[in-house]
Design a protein around this motif. Sequence first.
Motif, PDB file in Angstrom:
ATOM      1  N   LEU A 130       9.967  16.505 -14.748  1.00  0.00           N
ATOM      2  CA  LEU A 130       9.772  17.468 -13.727  1.00  0.00           C
ATOM      3  C   LEU A 130      10.883  17.040 -12.267  1.00  0.00           C
ATOM      4  O   LEU A 130      11.699  16.412 -11.859  1.00  0.00           O
ATOM      5  N   GLY A 131      11.595  18.550 -12.082  1.00  0.00           N
ATOM      6  CA  GLY A 131      12.590  18.845 -11.361  1.00  0.00           C
ATOM      7  C   GLY A 131      14.048  18.396 -12.149  1.00  0.00           C
ATOM      8  O   GLY A 131      14.779  18.229 -11.257  1.00  0.00           O
ATOM      9  N   ASP A 188       9.545  25.923 -11.178  1.00  0.00           N
ATOM     10  CA  ASP A 188       8.758  25.211 -10.159  1.00  0.00           C
ATOM     11  C   ASP A 188       7.734  26.114  -9.382  1.00  0.00           C
ATOM     12  O   ASP A 188       7.722  26.622  -8.723  1.00  0.00           O
ATOM     13  N   LEU A 233      -0.756  20.901  -9.304  1.00  0.00           N
ATOM     14  CA  LEU A 233      -0.040  20.742  -9.947  1.00  0.00           C
ATOM     15  C   LEU A 233      -0.756  19.252 -11.177  1.00  0.00           C
ATOM     16  O   LEU A 233      -0.701  18.679 -10.233  1.00  0.00           O
ATOM     17  N   LYS A 243      -1.465  15.364 -12.810  1.00  0.00           N
ATOM     18  CA  LYS A 243      -0.873  14.474 -12.598  1.00  0.00           C
ATOM     19  C   LYS A 243      -1.621  13.773 -13.640  1.00  0.00           C
ATOM     20  O   LYS A 243      -0.578  13.323 -14.700  1.00  0.00           O
ATOM     21  N   SER A 290       9.504  20.373  -0.084  1.00  0.00           N
ATOM     22  CA  SER A 290      10.106  20.821  -1.471  1.00  0.00           C
ATOM     23  C   SER A 290       9.884  20.256  -2.527  1.00  0.00           C
ATOM     24  O   SER A 290       9.382  20.914  -2.974  1.00  0.00           O
ATOM     25  N   ARG A 327       7.646  17.867  -4.088  1.00  0.00           N
ATOM     26  CA  ARG A 327       6.636  18.404  -3.905  1.00  0.00           C
ATOM     27  C   ARG A 327       7.257  18.529  -5.908  1.00  0.00           C
ATOM     28  O   ARG A 327       6.115  18.088  -6.899  1.00  0.00           O
ATOM     29  N   ARG A 328       7.868  19.421  -6.155  1.00  0.00           N
ATOM     30  CA  ARG A 328       8.257  19.421  -7.162  1.00  0.00           C
ATOM     31  C   ARG A 328       8.649  18.057  -7.942  1.00  0.00           C
ATOM     32  O   ARG A 328       8.435  18.484  -9.657  1.00  0.00           O
ATOM     33  N   ARG A 329       8.856  17.432  -7.892  1.00  0.00           N
ATOM     34  CA  ARG A 329       8.916  16.187  -8.475  1.00  0.00           C
ATOM     35  C   ARG A 329       7.261  15.788  -8.913  1.00  0.00           C
ATOM     36  O   ARG A 329       7.404  14.908  -8.850  1.00  0.00           O
ATOM     37  N   GLY A 330       6.998  16.187  -7.787  1.00  0.00           N
ATOM     38  CA  GLY A 330       5.338  15.686  -7.806  1.00  0.00           C
ATOM     39  C   GLY A 330       5.267  14.795  -6.844  1.00  0.00           C
ATOM     40  O   GLY A 330       4.579  13.765  -7.241  1.00  0.00           O
ATOM     41  N   TYR A 331       6.268  14.264  -5.866  1.00  0.00           N
ATOM     42  CA  TYR A 331       6.190  13.184  -5.322  1.00  0.00           C
ATOM     43  C   TYR A 331       5.466  13.071  -3.915  1.00  0.00           C
ATOM     44  O   TYR A 331       5.515  14.080  -3.819  1.00  0.00           O
ATOM     45  N   VAL A 349      15.593   8.575  -9.297  1.00  0.00           N
ATOM     46  CA  VAL A 349      15.381  10.385  -8.929  1.00  0.00           C
ATOM     47  C   VAL A 349      15.174  10.559  -7.670  1.00  0.00           C
ATOM     48  O   VAL A 349      15.822  11.455  -7.138  1.00  0.00           O
ATOM     49  N   GLN A 396      19.106  11.888  -7.136  1.00  0.00           N
ATOM     50  CA  GLN A 396      18.512  12.855  -7.354  1.00  0.00           C
ATOM     51  C   GLN A 396      18.729  13.712  -6.314  1.00  0.00           C
ATOM     52  O   GLN A 396      18.957  14.663  -6.039  1.00  0.00           O
ATOM     53  N   GLN A 427      20.367  16.599  -4.532  1.00  0.00           N
ATOM     54  CA  GLN A 427      19.945  18.117  -4.433  1.00  0.00           C
ATOM     55  C   GLN A 427      19.278  18.488  -3.115  1.00  0.00           C
ATOM     56  O   GLN A 427      19.893  19.325  -2.238  1.00  0.00           O
TER      57      GLN A 427
END
Lengths: 538, 156
Positions: A105-106, A114, A128, A130, B21, B24-28, B56, B59, B63
């Motif tokens: 993801l990402g 996304d 989403l 998990k 966001s 959020r995209r990474r699910g964090y 991550v 990264q 970004q």
Amino acid sequence: MITGAEAIVRCLENEGVEFIFGYPGATVCPLYDKLTKSSIKHILVRHEQHAGHEASGYARIKKRPGVCMTTSGPGATNLITALATAYMDSVPLIAFTGQVSSELLGRDVFQEADITGAAEPFTKYSYLVKNAADLPRIIKEAFHIASTGRPGPVLIDIPVNVQTDKLDFYQPGAVELRGYKPTIKGHAGQIKRVLRAINNAQKPVICVGGGIFAAEGQKELMQFSESINIPVVSTMMGIGAIPTVHPLYMGMLGMHGKSIANRAISDSDLLIIIGARVSDRAVLLPANVSKNTKIVHIDIDPAEIGKNLDTIIPVVGDAKEILKQVMEEEPERKSDEWTGLLKASREKLTLDYEPRKEGINPKAFVNLLSRTLPDDHIYCADVGQNQIWSAGNCEVRSGRFLTSGGMGTMGYSIPAAIGAKLAAPDKAVVAVCGDGSFQMQMMELATICQNNVDIKIVVMKNNKLGLVKEIQKNAYKNNESGVDLTGSPDIVALAAAYGIPGRSIDSMDAADEAIGEMLSNKGVFLLECIVDENESSM
Amino acid sequence: MKHVLSALVNNTPGVTSRVSSLFRRRGYNIDSFIGSSTEDERFSRLTIVVRGDDIVIAQVISQLQKLEDIISIEDIQQESMISKVLLFMKVKADVGDRVGMIVVANACNARVIEMSKDYLILEALDSEDRITEMIEIFKPYGIIELVKTGVVAMKR
């Protein structure tokens, strides 16, 4: 232990899902693998947008959330317009999208989008996922959120590895969401205020919107308006809330509505809005209305009240419940003076149903079509001039009028009709579109053929994007730009290529017989109606 | 692993949503997210605490750096920063408990800022660990409500 994919299928079966409208791809393959062993029927669409619209047509008729499913990346982004369309019209959908494996993801890997982020403004809620173990709870919550309160689409984005991960399946308990408790019953004090306002009013009017269908309160609305003798106007989404032929119905209001409906509102001293947003298309200058008229606004969504019109008496709750509560208070019946005045003016209105030199008269045609159809028919109108012709002239008796009211999404009618027909196989379902909107949805002819969906399609053909052309004529000195549809196919021949029977008419003389042929044909039929390009929408 | 990010950003609508966001995209899940104005009204300071894989997070930082509205962003190392958390806590306080609670509060470097017949409101400004400890200490009395800021941090 079962896989996430098996759990999803089991949850959907438990929710009573009959159909999934979808399009597969790599990231939903585990799910598709398990679908073949399920009682749920998958309807393969030919474009993901239509998966959403078909689920929407299904949901609006079945009164349960419609389910659609696409793969990640482009599959998911193609669905966004359908989500937005459902969101604007408060239609309950459950949209499943595949997602790349959660550890990727990402990282912008192949077909990653996304989608929970992109669809955020167009969904009531999104997940989403998990952990596979969360799936039963999330799916149960999603159905609850989509179908209660003000309904809307809920997106569930599921990484492919979550679909293959194992979990101990469980039946989730009752949904407990701390921040989500829609109000159903109207506040007793507000009901009393509504009662007083009705009793004090001389010229009350009810303005009903799509919310009445979500509340399934059509019967209560009719009782309410008949017992107190209050005339009713509707927004486009509210068409059919009471039969359009009902003596107390004054038509659709707004920019493209009936003058008598608009007059009823501007002359009224009490406007009771029920389940309507009252957008700019419904009331162009809200400030002018609220100056002279007391406004009662009944809506399940407190955020709608006072958004577009200043409300004197807000009532939050379910329209059906609130109408019952008000009726229990036995408001005074109004005299016939006000309704008589409106009815008399309505009778004086001349309908423009004269035959044309060139082509059919689309207003007369849709009226004839709807009168020929059974009382409980489902009429799906597209967007453009055809929508305005349909909204203004189609008779809705005990059936439904489905259209993309809020978003105005072209290409809605045929997929919505497919979904509606699958929800109500015994009812006559017709889709009416223009030649512009037809070309945004014509790939669904294959879906119709593959699943033997018996709907009737009417295409109003004028070789133009008529409504835009009309705007250009009125506001841009007739400078036609980008509205010529030259290059379009022969639509009847195109239908024939799919094995769909059809015919074309270019005058009202043939209309009666052509409608008869279409309706008596067993299975799908396409009727092309030639319309003069200068035909106006009003 | 826990990261404290400090970002100087344009003071315009939508910046916080763009920044959050990306996580959020990474699910964090973000532990805390603080934004406030700075001495220069054109800019705001965001302090974000997030747990996640070092690579991550690195990264995400690159970004974020690409975003036009981000002037600068840095992952502040724990050892090189000063940081504090502000806590308000409303705790049940029966007559019998009250004196003991005030003693404990003093020992925790907290102040009583409001007292009623049923409860006390305590205020504390301390490191994140000590605030966490203090909450544990007061749990047995019965916490009615608590609110704390996230970590506010600055590089030495």
